[in-house]
Write a protein that holds these residues in place. Structure first.
Motif, PDB file in Angstrom:
ATOM      1  N   PHE A  59     -14.156  -4.360 -22.790  1.00  0.00           N
ATOM      2  CA  PHE A  59     -13.987  -3.457 -21.639  1.00  0.00           C
ATOM      3  C   PHE A  59     -12.705  -3.797 -20.876  1.00  0.00           C
ATOM      4  CE2 PHE A  59     -14.759  -2.024 -17.311  1.00  0.00           C
ATOM      5  CZ  PHE A  59     -15.236  -0.739 -17.527  1.00  0.00           C
ATOM      6  N   VAL A  67      -4.293   1.087 -18.414  1.00  0.00           N
ATOM      7  CA  VAL A  67      -3.246   0.977 -17.387  1.00  0.00           C
ATOM      8  C   VAL A  67      -1.875   1.124 -18.046  1.00  0.00           C
ATOM      9  CG1 VAL A  67      -2.143  -0.601 -15.781  1.00  0.00           C
ATOM     10  CG2 VAL A  67      -4.622  -0.391 -15.804  1.00  0.00           C
ATOM     11  N   ILE A  71      -4.639   8.110 -20.712  1.00  0.00           N
ATOM     12  CA  ILE A  71      -4.681   9.353 -19.961  1.00  0.00           C
ATOM     13  C   ILE A  71      -5.571   9.173 -18.737  1.00  0.00           C
ATOM     14  CG2 ILE A  71      -5.158  11.796 -20.094  1.00  0.00           C
ATOM     15  CD1 ILE A  71      -4.924  11.623 -23.077  1.00  0.00           C
ATOM     16  N   LEU A  72      -6.772   8.642 -19.004  1.00  0.00           N
ATOM     17  CA  LEU A  72      -7.733   8.438 -17.927  1.00  0.00           C
ATOM     18  C   LEU A  72      -8.009   6.957 -17.798  1.00  0.00           C
ATOM     19  CD1 LEU A  72     -10.400  11.203 -18.561  1.00  0.00           C
ATOM     20  CD2 LEU A  72      -9.019  10.931 -16.519  1.00  0.00           C
ATOM     21  N   LEU A  73      -8.135   6.500 -16.590  1.00  0.00           N
ATOM     22  CA  LEU A  73      -8.520   5.104 -16.394  1.00  0.00           C
ATOM     23  C   LEU A  73      -9.977   4.959 -16.861  1.00  0.00           C
ATOM     24  CD1 LEU A  73      -7.384   2.497 -15.247  1.00  0.00           C
ATOM     25  CD2 LEU A  73      -8.512   3.035 -13.107  1.00  0.00           C
ATOM     26  N   GLY A  74     -10.215   4.048 -17.824  1.00  0.00           N
ATOM     27  CA  GLY A  74     -11.571   3.837 -18.324  1.00  0.00           C
ATOM     28  C   GLY A  74     -11.822   4.494 -19.661  1.00  0.00           C
ATOM     29  N   GLU A  75     -10.897   5.321 -20.106  1.00  0.00           N
ATOM     30  CA  GLU A  75     -11.098   6.025 -21.372  1.00  0.00           C
ATOM     31  C   GLU A  75     -11.106   5.045 -22.553  1.00  0.00           C
ATOM     32  OE1 GLU A  75      -7.722   8.114 -22.647  1.00  0.00           O
ATOM     33  OE2 GLU A  75      -8.621   8.440 -24.611  1.00  0.00           O
ATOM     34  N   ALA A  77     -11.273   1.879 -22.305  1.00  0.00           N
ATOM     35  CA  ALA A  77     -12.295   0.868 -22.041  1.00  0.00           C
ATOM     36  C   ALA A  77     -13.616   1.297 -22.669  1.00  0.00           C
ATOM     37  CB  ALA A  77     -12.445   0.675 -20.542  1.00  0.00           C
ATOM     38  N   LEU A  78     -13.948   2.563 -22.450  1.00  0.00           N
ATOM     39  CA  LEU A  78     -15.203   3.071 -23.019  1.00  0.00           C
ATOM     40  C   LEU A  78     -15.147   3.052 -24.538  1.00  0.00           C
ATOM     41  CD1 LEU A  78     -17.244   5.963 -21.675  1.00  0.00           C
ATOM     42  CD2 LEU A  78     -16.746   5.968 -24.088  1.00  0.00           C
ATOM     43  N   TYR A 126      -8.486  18.205 -20.929  1.00  0.00           N
ATOM     44  CA  TYR A 126      -7.138  18.105 -21.474  1.00  0.00           C
ATOM     45  C   TYR A 126      -7.037  18.922 -22.753  1.00  0.00           C
ATOM     46  CZ  TYR A 126      -6.328  14.349 -18.198  1.00  0.00           C
ATOM     47  OH  TYR A 126      -6.185  13.636 -17.054  1.00  0.00           O
TER      48      TYR A 126
ATOM     49  N   ALA B  28     -17.343   2.782 -17.107  1.00  0.00           N
ATOM     50  CA  ALA B  28     -16.188   3.505 -17.633  1.00  0.00           C
ATOM     51  C   ALA B  28     -16.237   4.977 -17.231  1.00  0.00           C
ATOM     52  CB  ALA B  28     -16.130   3.372 -19.143  1.00  0.00           C
ATOM     53  N   LEU B  31     -15.374   5.367 -13.652  1.00  0.00           N
ATOM     54  CA  LEU B  31     -13.927   5.206 -13.502  1.00  0.00           C
ATOM     55  C   LEU B  31     -13.188   6.470 -13.912  1.00  0.00           C
ATOM     56  CD1 LEU B  31     -12.975   1.614 -14.707  1.00  0.00           C
ATOM     57  CD2 LEU B  31     -12.513   2.680 -12.496  1.00  0.00           C
ATOM     58  N   MET B  32     -13.613   7.016 -15.052  1.00  0.00           N
ATOM     59  CA  MET B  32     -12.912   8.204 -15.559  1.00  0.00           C
ATOM     60  C   MET B  32     -13.058   9.372 -14.606  1.00  0.00           C
ATOM     61  SD  MET B  32     -13.201   8.392 -19.660  1.00  0.00           S
ATOM     62  CE  MET B  32     -14.789   7.657 -19.860  1.00  0.00           C
ATOM     63  N   ASP B  35     -10.974   8.740 -11.581  1.00  0.00           N
ATOM     64  CA  ASP B  35      -9.550   8.914 -11.890  1.00  0.00           C
ATOM     65  C   ASP B  35      -9.214  10.383 -12.058  1.00  0.00           C
ATOM     66  OD1 ASP B  35      -6.932   8.308 -12.603  1.00  0.00           O
ATOM     67  OD2 ASP B  35      -7.440   8.376 -14.725  1.00  0.00           O
ATOM     68  N   HIS B  36     -10.119  11.104 -12.717  1.00  0.00           N
ATOM     69  CA  HIS B  36      -9.862  12.522 -12.946  1.00  0.00           C
ATOM     70  C   HIS B  36      -9.783  13.272 -11.626  1.00  0.00           C
ATOM     71  CE1 HIS B  36      -9.474  15.969 -15.390  1.00  0.00           C
ATOM     72  NE2 HIS B  36     -10.566  16.551 -14.958  1.00  0.00           N
ATOM     73  N   TRP B  40      -6.000   8.246  -9.908  1.00  0.00           N
ATOM     74  CA  TRP B  40      -5.682   6.864  -9.557  1.00  0.00           C
ATOM     75  C   TRP B  40      -4.693   6.243 -10.516  1.00  0.00           C
ATOM     76  CZ3 TRP B  40     -10.903   3.983  -8.366  1.00  0.00           C
ATOM     77  CH2 TRP B  40     -11.467   4.547  -7.226  1.00  0.00           C
ATOM     78  N   MET B  41      -4.687   6.812 -11.722  1.00  0.00           N
ATOM     79  CA  MET B  41      -3.938   6.175 -12.805  1.00  0.00           C
ATOM     80  C   MET B  41      -2.522   5.806 -12.394  1.00  0.00           C
ATOM     81  SD  MET B  41      -4.564   5.162 -15.648  1.00  0.00           S
ATOM     82  CE  MET B  41      -4.658   5.434 -17.370  1.00  0.00           C
ATOM     83  N   VAL B  44      -2.572   2.928  -9.933  1.00  0.00           N
ATOM     84  CA  VAL B  44      -2.899   1.648 -10.571  1.00  0.00           C
ATOM     85  C   VAL B  44      -1.679   1.143 -11.336  1.00  0.00           C
ATOM     86  CG1 VAL B  44      -4.282   0.539 -12.337  1.00  0.00           C
ATOM     87  CG2 VAL B  44      -5.356   2.113 -10.732  1.00  0.00           C
TER      88      VAL B  44
END
Lengths: 163, 313
Positions: A59, A67, A71-75, A77-78, A126, B28, B31-32, B35-36, B40-41, B44
């Motif tokens: 993760f 970072v 595209i997305l924060l956490g994408e 990571a997931l 997207y 996650a 977060l997504m 962010d969406h 935030w991206m 950050v």
């Protein structure tokens, strides 16, 4: 303790290297065939040692990758968490597969990763990527044996140094 | 045995693993979504710039290194060829530029001529100078128009600045022009400042007119503008002819002698205008008519102001 530390250093350097490879600028025509390096490296480490890669580590690496290039924060990571979860679940079987079966398994894992990516992208609204999007897992599966042998070799050498 | 134990440990581990997976997936997803919504991206990344930027540079190293290597090890022959090609291109481009400059100058000249033509409202014909004969004894031009184009002996030739001369000989395709600076030529002129009428002869000094029959009492000064007076019916009145450059008494003391510089650009003109069929004037013409090339074209402002002073009088 010393050995642990060396292994950690090797692990994190390979991860950083994979992130760099992910960022590596390439001509637009070759870009689609760039394998998802962090996933390959994480698969390797998840298969090879029991305690280096956990879901939390995956993760965190995914967040870092997001970072840097996401595209997305956490994408990512997931995606990486799911990937590592599957690898850890089938670790006992995957480890003893012959190389070609392992490559097929990696292909399946990467394809699954692509599907998750597609789902996330469509949720976020997207635009869908072009068809060449599907080529990267194939390249990744082809690259897998070489990566596996290379990393194995590196680890073996380090162990020989210590001994 | 090992399998069952493995399976047993797997089961307990699986539960915990699945739970952790669900937690991570939830994090996650949150977060997504955040962010969406909040984008935030960028923030950050901006915050992590210290770490992220060197990574970008590091990742870009191979590409830039490759580019540098390609330049460094570029084929020498290829470079030479490229250099040669560029040289040729430069030569061609320069030649084209020069040509363009010449065309642009010509365009400007032609425009001036056309301006004259429009303002005159006269029937004129454009002709090109094809041969220049500016010797000591005959100041003549050859133009590329002749009898076929309707040119007749006696037609007046002007350029944008003033009278150049008159046609003396017509051939089917060409004609010869005697310039006003020809020693055999004389043109009746009027001083625009005083209205004095006199005759300007061509001079043996090239490019000059001489006025030899000015009364001693007449008021003639350097800088006076001479225009054609229209006397004799050959030249239309009011066209600039020359500017006085020098005045001195004759040795006999009975007349003043003046030298004048023609207004027309004798040395440079290569397109000229032929005036067509001007009716002979009836009676004495006005000393200075409103006709003439635009005042903007006059060689200097002093002359034009004296002209206007004369007109307002």
């Amino acid at each position: 303790m010393n050995r642990q530390r060396v292994r950690a250093i090797v692990f994190w350097s390979t991860v950083v290297l994979s992130l760099l490879l992910m960022l590596l600028p390439l001509p637009q025509s070759v870009m689609a065939f760039k394998p998802y390096w962090p996933a390959l490296v994480l698969i390797y480490w998840a298969l090879e040692s029991n305690d280096v890669v956990s879901l939390g580590v995956a993760f965190a690496i995914g967040l870092g990758a997001d970072v840097i290039d996401g595209i997305l924060l956490g994408e990512q990571a997931l995606r990486l968490t799911v990937l590592v979860f599957i690898v850890l679940r089938f670790r006992a079987r995957l480890r003893f597969f012959p190389m070609w079966q392992q490559a097929l398994a990696v292909l399946a894992l990467l394809a699954n990763d692509r599907i998750i990516d597609l789902i996330l992208r469509s949720f976020a609204g997207y635009p869908l990527p072009p068809l060449s999007f599907a080529a990267a897992p194939l390249v990744g599966a082809v690259v897998w044996p070489f990566l596996f042998l290379l990393l194995d070799d590196v680890r073996a050498r380090l162990r020989a140094h210590e001994a | 045995m090992t399998l069952t134990r493995d399976g047993g440990s797997l089961f307990s581990a699986n539960m915990a693993g699945t739970l952790r997976l669900i937690v991570y997936l939830a994090i996650a997803s949150v977060l997504m979504v955040l962010d969406h919504r909040g984008h935030w991206m960028g923030k950050v990344r901006y915050g992590a710039a210290i770490v992220v930027e060197p990574l970008y540079h590091l990742a870009g190293l191979p590409a830039s290194g490759f580019r540098a290597a390609r330049v460094a090890f570029a084929d020498r022959r290829k470079l030479t060829e490229e250099n040669k090609q560029l040289r040729v291109d430069l030569l061609l481009a320069n030649a084209r530029l020069n040509h363009m400059a010449a065309v642009s100058r010509q365009n400007k000249r032609l425009k001036k001529l056309l301006d004259t033509r429009r303002q005159l409202g006269m029937n004129v014909q454009l002709a090109r100078v094809i041969d220049i004969d500016l010797g000591a004894f005959s100041h003549r031009l050859t133009l590329n128009t002749g009898a076929h184009q309707g040119v007749k002996v006696g037609q007046v030739v002007i350029d944008a600045h003033g009278i150049m001369g008159q046609v003396t000989q017509v051939l089917p395709g060409t004609c010869t022009v005697m310039l006003i600076t020809d020693p055999d030529h004389a043109i009746p002129v009027t001083d625009t400042r005083t209205g004095l009428r006199t005759v300007a002869h061509g001079s043996h000094e090239s490019g000059q007119l001489s006025l030899t029959t000015i009364p001693v009492s007449a008021d003639v000064r350097v800088g006076d503008k001479l225009v054609s007076s229209g006397l004799g019916g050959r030249f239309p009145p009011g066209f600039p002819v020359a500017t006085i450059t020098h005045v001195e008494p004759q040795l006999s003391g009975m007349f003043l002698t003046a030298r004048a510089k023609p207004s027309a650009d004798m040395q440079r003109a290569d397109e000229v205008l032929l005036l067509r069929d001007l009716a002979p004037p009836v009676g004495p013409p006005a000393p200075a008519s409103v006709d003439g090339p635009p005042r903007a074209l006059a060689p200097d402002a002093v002359g034009s102001s004296s002209t206007s002073a004369r007109r307002s009088r």
